[in-house]
Design a protein around this motif. Structure first.
Motif, PDB file in Angstrom:
ATOM      1  N   ALA A  28       0.858  -1.191   0.000  1.00 54.36           N
ATOM      2  CA  ALA A  28       0.000   0.000   0.000  1.00 54.36           C
ATOM      3  C   ALA A  28       0.887   1.231   0.000  1.00 54.36           C
ATOM      4  N   GLU A  29       0.561   2.189  -0.767  1.00 56.47           N
ATOM      5  CA  GLU A  29       1.363   3.418  -0.847  1.00 56.47           C
ATOM      6  C   GLU A  29       0.544   4.617  -0.413  1.00 56.47           C
ATOM      7  N   PRO A  30       1.075   5.593   0.234  1.00 53.36           N
ATOM      8  CA  PRO A  30       2.367   5.558   0.904  1.00 53.36           C
ATOM      9  C   PRO A  30       2.216   4.982   2.315  1.00 53.36           C
ATOM     10  N   THR A  31       3.125   4.175   2.728  1.00 52.86           N
ATOM     11  CA  THR A  31       3.012   3.539   4.038  1.00 52.86           C
ATOM     12  C   THR A  31       4.075   4.005   5.022  1.00 52.86           C
ATOM     13  N   GLY A  32       5.002   4.856   4.600  1.00 54.31           N
ATOM     14  CA  GLY A  32       6.049   5.286   5.508  1.00 54.31           C
ATOM     15  C   GLY A  32       7.216   4.324   5.461  1.00 54.31           C
ATOM     16  N   THR A  33       7.806   4.077   6.612  1.00 56.00           N
ATOM     17  CA  THR A  33       8.970   3.209   6.738  1.00 56.00           C
ATOM     18  C   THR A  33       8.533   1.738   6.725  1.00 56.00           C
ATOM     19  N   PRO A  34       9.222   0.882   5.965  1.00 53.22           N
ATOM     20  CA  PRO A  34       8.861  -0.540   5.970  1.00 53.22           C
ATOM     21  C   PRO A  34       8.971  -1.137   7.379  1.00 53.22           C
ATOM     22  N   VAL A  35       8.147  -2.145   7.649  1.00 50.42           N
ATOM     23  CA  VAL A  35       8.093  -2.784   8.958  1.00 50.42           C
ATOM     24  C   VAL A  35       8.435  -4.256   8.824  1.00 50.42           C
ATOM     25  N   LEU A  36       9.171  -4.761   9.788  1.00 44.73           N
ATOM     26  CA  LEU A  36       9.407  -6.181   9.946  1.00 44.73           C
ATOM     27  C   LEU A  36       8.346  -6.656  10.928  1.00 44.73           C
ATOM     28  N   TRP A  37       7.324  -7.349  10.413  1.00 44.64           N
ATOM     29  CA  TRP A  37       6.149  -7.683  11.200  1.00 44.64           C
ATOM     30  C   TRP A  37       6.321  -8.972  12.004  1.00 44.64           C
ATOM     31  N   PHE A  38       5.830  -8.937  13.227  1.00 44.31           N
ATOM     32  CA  PHE A  38       5.775 -10.092  14.124  1.00 44.31           C
ATOM     33  C   PHE A  38       4.357 -10.166  14.673  1.00 44.31           C
ATOM     34  N   SER A  39       4.023 -11.326  15.225  1.00 44.25           N
ATOM     35  CA  SER A  39       2.735 -11.504  15.874  1.00 44.25           C
ATOM     36  C   SER A  39       2.935 -12.253  17.184  1.00 44.25           C
ATOM     37  N   ARG A  40       2.169 -11.856  18.186  1.00 46.06           N
ATOM     38  CA  ARG A  40       2.187 -12.589  19.451  1.00 46.06           C
ATOM     39  C   ARG A  40       1.283 -13.821  19.375  1.00 46.06           C
ATOM     40  N   ASN A  41       0.607 -14.020  18.234  1.00 44.58           N
ATOM     41  CA  ASN A  41      -0.183 -15.231  18.031  1.00 44.58           C
ATOM     42  C   ASN A  41       0.794 -16.409  18.015  1.00 44.58           C
ATOM     43  N   GLN A  42       0.597 -17.367  18.880  1.00 46.32           N
ATOM     44  CA  GLN A  42       1.549 -18.456  19.053  1.00 46.32           C
ATOM     45  C   GLN A  42       1.356 -19.626  18.082  1.00 46.32           C
ATOM     46  N   HIS A  43       0.338 -19.562  17.230  1.00 46.42           N
ATOM     47  CA  HIS A  43       0.118 -20.646  16.271  1.00 46.42           C
ATOM     48  C   HIS A  43       0.362 -20.218  14.826  1.00 46.42           C
ATOM     49  N   TRP A  44      -0.239 -19.095  14.410  1.00 47.03           N
ATOM     50  CA  TRP A  44      -0.157 -18.655  13.010  1.00 47.03           C
ATOM     51  C   TRP A  44      -0.723 -17.249  12.904  1.00 47.03           C
ATOM     52  N   GLU A  45      -0.191 -16.471  12.028  1.00 51.04           N
ATOM     53  CA  GLU A  45      -0.708 -15.131  11.730  1.00 51.04           C
ATOM     54  C   GLU A  45      -1.321 -15.198  10.349  1.00 51.04           C
ATOM     55  N   GLN A  46      -2.634 -15.090  10.275  1.00 52.71           N
ATOM     56  CA  GLN A  46      -3.345 -15.269   9.013  1.00 52.71           C
ATOM     57  C   GLN A  46      -2.865 -14.313   7.918  1.00 52.71           C
ATOM     58  N   THR A  47      -2.428 -13.124   8.269  1.00 55.53           N
ATOM     59  CA  THR A  47      -1.966 -12.188   7.247  1.00 55.53           C
ATOM     60  C   THR A  47      -0.618 -12.607   6.651  1.00 55.53           C
ATOM     61  N   ALA A  48       0.026 -13.631   7.216  1.00 54.88           N
ATOM     62  CA  ALA A  48       1.276 -14.145   6.654  1.00 54.88           C
ATOM     63  C   ALA A  48       1.022 -15.102   5.496  1.00 54.88           C
ATOM     64  N   GLY A  49      -0.230 -15.521   5.321  1.00 53.83           N
ATOM     65  CA  GLY A  49      -0.564 -16.428   4.229  1.00 53.83           C
ATOM     66  C   GLY A  49      -0.368 -15.778   2.877  1.00 53.83           C
ATOM     67  N   ASP A  50      -0.068 -16.602   1.880  1.00 55.38           N
ATOM     68  CA  ASP A  50       0.070 -16.096   0.511  1.00 55.38           C
ATOM     69  C   ASP A  50      -1.277 -15.596   0.002  1.00 55.38           C
ATOM     70  N   GLU A  51      -1.229 -14.690  -0.963  1.00 50.43           N
ATOM     71  CA  GLU A  51      -2.455 -14.218  -1.609  1.00 50.43           C
ATOM     72  C   GLU A  51      -2.862 -15.205  -2.690  1.00 50.43           C
ATOM     73  N   CYS A  52      -4.171 -15.332  -2.877  1.00 52.26           N
ATOM     74  CA  CYS A  52      -4.722 -16.198  -3.919  1.00 52.26           C
ATOM     75  C   CYS A  52      -5.593 -15.332  -4.824  1.00 52.26           C
ATOM     76  N   HIS A  53      -5.296 -15.364  -6.116  1.00 51.99           N
ATOM     77  CA  HIS A  53      -6.066 -14.605  -7.097  1.00 51.99           C
ATOM     78  C   HIS A  53      -6.921 -15.596  -7.879  1.00 51.99           C
ATOM     79  N   GLU A  54      -8.178 -15.753  -7.477  1.00 48.45           N
ATOM     80  CA  GLU A  54      -9.069 -16.684  -8.144  1.00 48.45           C
ATOM     81  C   GLU A  54      -9.855 -15.946  -9.225  1.00 48.45           C
ATOM     82  N   THR A  55     -10.009 -16.575 -10.361  1.00 46.94           N
ATOM     83  CA  THR A  55     -10.694 -15.969 -11.497  1.00 46.94           C
ATOM     84  C   THR A  55     -12.097 -15.515 -11.101  1.00 46.94           C
ATOM     85  N   GLY A  56     -12.379 -14.245 -11.361  1.00 45.70           N
ATOM     86  CA  GLY A  56     -13.702 -13.691 -11.112  1.00 45.70           C
ATOM     87  C   GLY A  56     -14.019 -13.423  -9.659  1.00 45.70           C
TER      88      GLY A  56
END
Length: 153
Positions: A28-56
Protein backbone atom coordinates in the motif's frame (compact mmCIF):
# COMPACT_ATOMS: atom_id res chain seq x y z
CA UNK A 1 7.03 -14.07 25.69
CA UNK A 2 8.05 -14.59 22.09
CA UNK A 3 6.54 -12.85 19.11
CA UNK A 4 6.84 -14.64 15.78
CA UNK A 5 7.76 -13.57 12.27
CA UNK A 6 5.89 -16.15 10.15
CA UNK A 7 7.22 -16.85 6.68
CA UNK A 8 7.07 -19.31 3.80
CA UNK A 9 9.56 -22.05 3.02
CA UNK A 10 10.69 -20.18 -0.08
CA UNK A 11 11.46 -17.03 1.90
CA UNK A 12 13.00 -19.10 4.71
CA UNK A 13 15.77 -20.22 2.36
CA UNK A 14 16.50 -16.60 1.39
CA UNK A 15 16.49 -15.48 5.04
CA UNK A 16 18.81 -18.35 6.01
CA UNK A 17 21.23 -17.38 3.24
CA UNK A 18 21.32 -13.70 4.27
CA UNK A 19 21.17 -14.27 8.04
CA UNK A 20 18.82 -11.29 8.37
CA UNK A 21 15.14 -10.47 8.65
CA UNK A 22 14.60 -7.29 6.65
CA UNK A 23 11.61 -4.93 6.88
CA UNK A 24 9.43 -4.91 3.79
CA UNK A 25 6.62 -2.93 2.25
CA UNK A 26 3.03 -4.07 2.52
CA UNK A 27 1.84 -3.19 -0.96
CA UNK A 28 0.00 0.00 0.00
CA UNK A 29 1.36 3.42 -0.85
CA UNK A 30 2.37 5.56 0.90
CA UNK A 31 3.01 3.54 4.04
CA UNK A 32 6.05 5.29 5.51
CA UNK A 33 8.97 3.21 6.74
CA UNK A 34 8.86 -0.54 5.97
CA UNK A 35 8.09 -2.78 8.96
CA UNK A 36 9.41 -6.18 9.95
CA UNK A 37 6.15 -7.68 11.20
CA UNK A 38 5.77 -10.09 14.12
CA UNK A 39 2.74 -11.50 15.87
CA UNK A 40 2.19 -12.59 19.45
CA UNK A 41 -0.18 -15.23 18.03
CA UNK A 42 1.55 -18.46 19.05
CA UNK A 43 0.12 -20.65 16.27
CA UNK A 44 -0.16 -18.66 13.01
CA UNK A 45 -0.71 -15.13 11.73
CA UNK A 46 -3.35 -15.27 9.01
CA UNK A 47 -1.97 -12.19 7.25
CA UNK A 48 1.28 -14.14 6.65
CA UNK A 49 -0.56 -16.43 4.23
CA UNK A 50 0.07 -16.10 0.51
CA UNK A 51 -2.46 -14.22 -1.61
CA UNK A 52 -4.72 -16.20 -3.92
CA UNK A 53 -6.07 -14.60 -7.10
CA UNK A 54 -9.07 -16.68 -8.14
CA UNK A 55 -10.69 -15.97 -11.50
CA UNK A 56 -13.70 -13.69 -11.11
CA UNK A 57 -13.30 -13.38 -7.35
CA UNK A 58 -11.58 -10.95 -5.04
CA UNK A 59 -8.12 -11.63 -3.68
CA UNK A 60 -8.04 -13.75 -0.55
CA UNK A 61 -5.35 -15.05 1.79
CA UNK A 62 -4.58 -18.73 1.64
CA UNK A 63 -5.09 -20.65 4.86
CA UNK A 64 -2.11 -21.91 6.84
CA UNK A 65 -2.40 -25.35 5.21
CA UNK A 66 -2.82 -23.90 1.71
CA UNK A 67 0.22 -21.63 2.17
CA UNK A 68 2.25 -24.58 3.49
CA UNK A 69 1.52 -26.58 0.33
CA UNK A 70 1.89 -23.68 -2.13
CA UNK A 71 5.09 -22.21 -0.66
CA UNK A 72 7.33 -25.12 0.18
CA UNK A 73 6.48 -25.23 3.88
CA UNK A 74 6.33 -22.68 6.68
CA UNK A 75 8.82 -21.33 9.18
CA UNK A 76 8.83 -18.79 11.98
CA UNK A 77 11.40 -16.73 13.83
CA UNK A 78 10.83 -16.02 17.51
CA UNK A 79 11.98 -12.81 19.14
CA UNK A 80 11.47 -11.51 22.67
CA UNK A 81 8.48 -9.19 22.43
CA UNK A 82 10.39 -6.62 24.54
CA UNK A 83 12.66 -5.99 21.54
CA UNK A 84 9.70 -4.91 19.38
CA UNK A 85 7.29 -2.00 19.10
CA UNK A 86 3.52 -2.35 19.17
CA UNK A 87 0.41 -0.24 18.65
CA UNK A 88 0.79 3.52 18.49
CA UNK A 89 4.56 3.36 19.09
CA UNK A 90 5.00 1.08 16.06
CA UNK A 91 2.72 3.29 13.96
CA UNK A 92 4.86 6.34 14.77
CA UNK A 93 8.19 4.53 14.27
CA UNK A 94 6.93 3.36 10.86
CA UNK A 95 5.75 6.90 10.02
CA UNK A 96 2.31 5.56 9.07
CA UNK A 97 -0.66 7.84 9.00
CA UNK A 98 -3.59 7.08 11.26
CA UNK A 99 -5.61 6.30 8.12
CA UNK A 100 -3.13 3.70 6.82
CA UNK A 101 -2.87 2.14 10.29
CA UNK A 102 -6.68 1.93 10.57
CA UNK A 103 -6.90 0.40 7.10
CA UNK A 104 -4.30 -2.26 7.97
CA UNK A 105 -6.21 -3.06 11.13
CA UNK A 106 -9.51 -3.35 9.23
CA UNK A 107 -8.03 -5.55 6.50
CA UNK A 108 -6.42 -7.74 9.16
CA UNK A 109 -9.78 -8.19 10.88
CA UNK A 110 -11.40 -9.11 7.54
CA UNK A 111 -8.71 -11.77 7.11
CA UNK A 112 -9.58 -13.09 10.57
CA UNK A 113 -6.29 -11.94 12.06
CA UNK A 114 -5.93 -10.39 15.51
CA UNK A 115 -4.26 -7.00 14.88
CA UNK A 116 -3.87 -6.32 18.61
CA UNK A 117 -1.23 -9.10 18.56
CA UNK A 118 0.87 -7.37 15.90
CA UNK A 119 4.25 -5.88 16.73
CA UNK A 120 7.36 -5.16 14.76
CA UNK A 121 10.61 -3.39 14.09
CA UNK A 122 11.64 -0.82 11.53
CA UNK A 123 15.20 -2.17 11.64
CA UNK A 124 16.68 -5.31 10.12
CA UNK A 125 17.35 -8.03 12.67
CA UNK A 126 19.95 -10.82 12.56
CA UNK A 127 18.38 -14.26 12.89
CA UNK A 128 21.33 -15.53 14.89
CA UNK A 129 20.06 -16.00 18.43
CA UNK A 130 16.38 -16.14 17.44
CA UNK A 131 14.27 -19.22 18.03
CA UNK A 132 13.61 -20.85 14.65
CA UNK A 133 10.77 -23.30 14.03
CA UNK A 134 9.61 -25.12 10.93
CA UNK A 135 6.17 -26.63 10.49
CA UNK A 136 6.28 -30.42 10.31
CA UNK A 137 4.19 -32.48 7.91
CA UNK A 138 1.91 -33.24 10.89
CA UNK A 139 1.38 -29.46 11.23
CA UNK A 140 3.25 -29.06 14.50
CA UNK A 141 5.88 -26.38 15.04
CA UNK A 142 9.28 -27.87 15.81
CA UNK A 143 12.63 -26.29 16.53
CA UNK A 144 14.76 -26.09 13.41
CA UNK A 145 17.99 -28.04 13.55
CA UNK A 146 20.60 -27.29 10.89
CA UNK A 147 20.88 -30.98 9.94
CA UNK A 148 17.16 -31.43 9.16
CA UNK A 149 15.53 -30.66 5.83
CA UNK A 150 14.56 -26.99 5.81
CA UNK A 151 11.10 -27.36 4.30
CA UNK A 152 9.10 -29.67 2.12
CA UNK A 153 9.80 -29.53 -1.60
Amino acid sequence: MLAWHYTTGQKFRQISASGMLIPGGIGAEPTGTPVLWFSRNQHWEQTAGDECHETGQSVRRLTMRETYVASGGLARYGCDVKRLYAGEVLRRKAQMTHEVWAALYAVGKLQQAYPAAWCGSVDSMPVDGMVVHVLSESFKWQRFEACQPIVRH
